[in-house]
Scaffold this motif. Structure first.
Motif, PDB file in Angstrom:
ATOM      1  N   ASP A  20       0.877  -1.157   0.000  1.00 48.66           N
ATOM      2  CA  ASP A  20       0.000   0.000   0.000  1.00 48.66           C
ATOM      3  C   ASP A  20       0.919   1.213   0.000  1.00 48.66           C
ATOM      4  N   LEU A  21       0.958   1.948  -1.109  1.00 47.75           N
ATOM      5  CA  LEU A  21       1.932   3.026  -1.255  1.00 47.75           C
ATOM      6  C   LEU A  21       1.566   4.280  -0.467  1.00 47.75           C
ATOM      7  N   THR A  22       0.426   4.261   0.247  1.00 47.77           N
ATOM      8  CA  THR A  22       0.145   5.370   1.167  1.00 47.77           C
ATOM      9  C   THR A  22       0.924   5.193   2.472  1.00 47.77           C
ATOM     10  N   ALA A  23       1.408   3.983   2.715  1.00 51.78           N
ATOM     11  CA  ALA A  23       2.145   3.697   3.951  1.00 51.78           C
ATOM     12  C   ALA A  23       3.629   3.956   3.743  1.00 51.78           C
ATOM     13  N   LEU A  50      -4.123   7.056  -4.117  1.00 55.86           N
ATOM     14  CA  LEU A  50      -3.115   7.991  -3.632  1.00 55.86           C
ATOM     15  C   LEU A  50      -3.577   9.433  -3.774  1.00 55.86           C
ATOM     16  N   SER A  51      -3.319  10.234  -2.751  1.00 54.74           N
ATOM     17  CA  SER A  51      -3.431  11.684  -2.881  1.00 54.74           C
ATOM     18  C   SER A  51      -2.197  12.192  -3.608  1.00 54.74           C
ATOM     19  N   ASP A  52      -2.220  13.450  -3.986  1.00 57.62           N
ATOM     20  CA  ASP A  52      -1.020  14.032  -4.605  1.00 57.62           C
ATOM     21  C   ASP A  52       0.152  14.016  -3.636  1.00 57.62           C
ATOM     22  N   ASP A  53      -0.118  14.223  -2.354  1.00 60.30           N
ATOM     23  CA  ASP A  53       0.960  14.148  -1.362  1.00 60.30           C
ATOM     24  C   ASP A  53       1.554  12.746  -1.321  1.00 60.30           C
ATOM     25  N   ASP A  54       0.692  11.724  -1.396  1.00 57.06           N
ATOM     26  CA  ASP A  54       1.172  10.339  -1.409  1.00 57.06           C
ATOM     27  C   ASP A  54       2.040  10.075  -2.636  1.00 57.06           C
ATOM     28  N   LEU A  55       1.577  10.557  -3.784  1.00 57.27           N
ATOM     29  CA  LEU A  55       2.317  10.343  -5.036  1.00 57.27           C
ATOM     30  C   LEU A  55       3.684  11.004  -4.969  1.00 57.27           C
ATOM     31  N   ILE A  56       3.726  12.217  -4.470  1.00 63.36           N
ATOM     32  CA  ILE A  56       5.001  12.924  -4.341  1.00 63.36           C
ATOM     33  C   ILE A  56       5.916  12.213  -3.353  1.00 63.36           C
TER      34      ILE A  56
END
Length: 285
Positions: A20-23, A50-56
């Protein structure tokens, strides 16, 4: 955390499962991801919300981010809904203005932002909305294309550079502030080696950028066109490629130093919204 890397079975590409790439990513997990990326050039992570913050944040594991590239001349204000590090790729129009770049047209084979002196080493693309069909993205392995290059073509490009035109986007639109190219021999852009060495793996790869308005300095125009046509006919053969069919929540990261990519056109009446980051690279050598 244990991850599973499943190769596509084609010339490049693998799916990574179990994340999970939000983690937050541990150093050990990122090392495994990075090695899989070096091995396969393109990695797919499905079902990522993903939010933009997560993506960044995920993208920054690979390096410092570039700002979004210049878009077409009619795209003024398109990045208003985004952060400077994120390029929106979309055909959606709101209040008479496009919210992103590239629309619904086919994007020709290319390497992202190769027209600058230090092109991004990687691009990360996350799907928010996709059409019911079309808009697939294909990738080609430039390590394998160089390995299989006929000996006479290899001799022709050893030690040569190519000029990567900066005036147009991958769908052939003029960028903001650019003029139409009349003579490719004086097109704006950056000159890079036609064979580059990957700084992390040491592998050799073809590095061509894109075909439109390209030119090989030191050759007359006819010879440059002939050589480039032959190289592009070779490197875009199906045996070097893999095509990804998008789902909402897919995230792809690809290595611009050793892969090229293209996009199919799609029905402009349907929405396609993607958010992309690009990770700074160095001067090709």
């Amino acid at each position: 955390m244990t991850i599973e890397v499943i190769p596509t079975g084609a010339a490049l590409g693998a799916e990574v499962r179990g994340l999970d790439l939000t983690a937050p990513l541990s150093p050990e997990t990122f090392d495994a991801i990075q090695q899989a990326w070096y091995d396969h050039l393109v990695l797919l992570f499905r079902g990522q919300r993903l939010s933009d913050d997560d993506l960044i944040r995920f993208s920054q594991h690979f390096g410092t981010l570039d700002i979004a590239p210049a878009s077409a001349t009619d795209m003024a204000g398109a990045q208003e809904k985004s952060r400077p590090e994120i390029w929106i790729i979309s055909n959606v129009v709101e209040n008479g203005k496009p919210i992103g770049a590239l629309g619904d047209k086919e994007a020709e084979w290319h390497t992202d932002m190769s027209y600058v002196e230090e092109p991004p080493m990687a691009s990360v693309l996350h799907s928010h909305e996709i059409p019911s069909r079309g808009g697939d993205t294909s990738f080609a392995n430039m390590y394998k294309a160089l390995e299989a290059l006929p000996a006479d073509l290899r001799r022709e490009i050893e030690g040569r550079v190519c000029n990567h035109d900066s005036s147009t986007t991958s769908v052939g639109e003029l960028r903001a502030g650019a003029g139409a190219v009349v003579d490719v021999r004086v097109a704006p852009g950056a000159k890079h080696p036609m064979i580059r060495t990957h700084p992390a793996t040491g592998g050799k790869a073809l590095y061509l950028g894109r075909r439109l308005n390209a030119y090989v300095p030191g050759l007359d125009l006819a010879a440059s066109e002939r050589l480039l046509d032959a190289l592009w006919a070779h490197c875009t053969k199906p045996e070097f490629a893999w095509t990804h069919q998008w789902r909402v929540g897919d995230l792809l990261i690809w290595d611009n130093r050793a892969a090229i990519h293209r996009r199919d056109s799609f029905n402009g009446a349907e929405r396609r919204v993607m958010h992309r980051t690009q990770i700074k690279g160095d001067r090709p050598r």
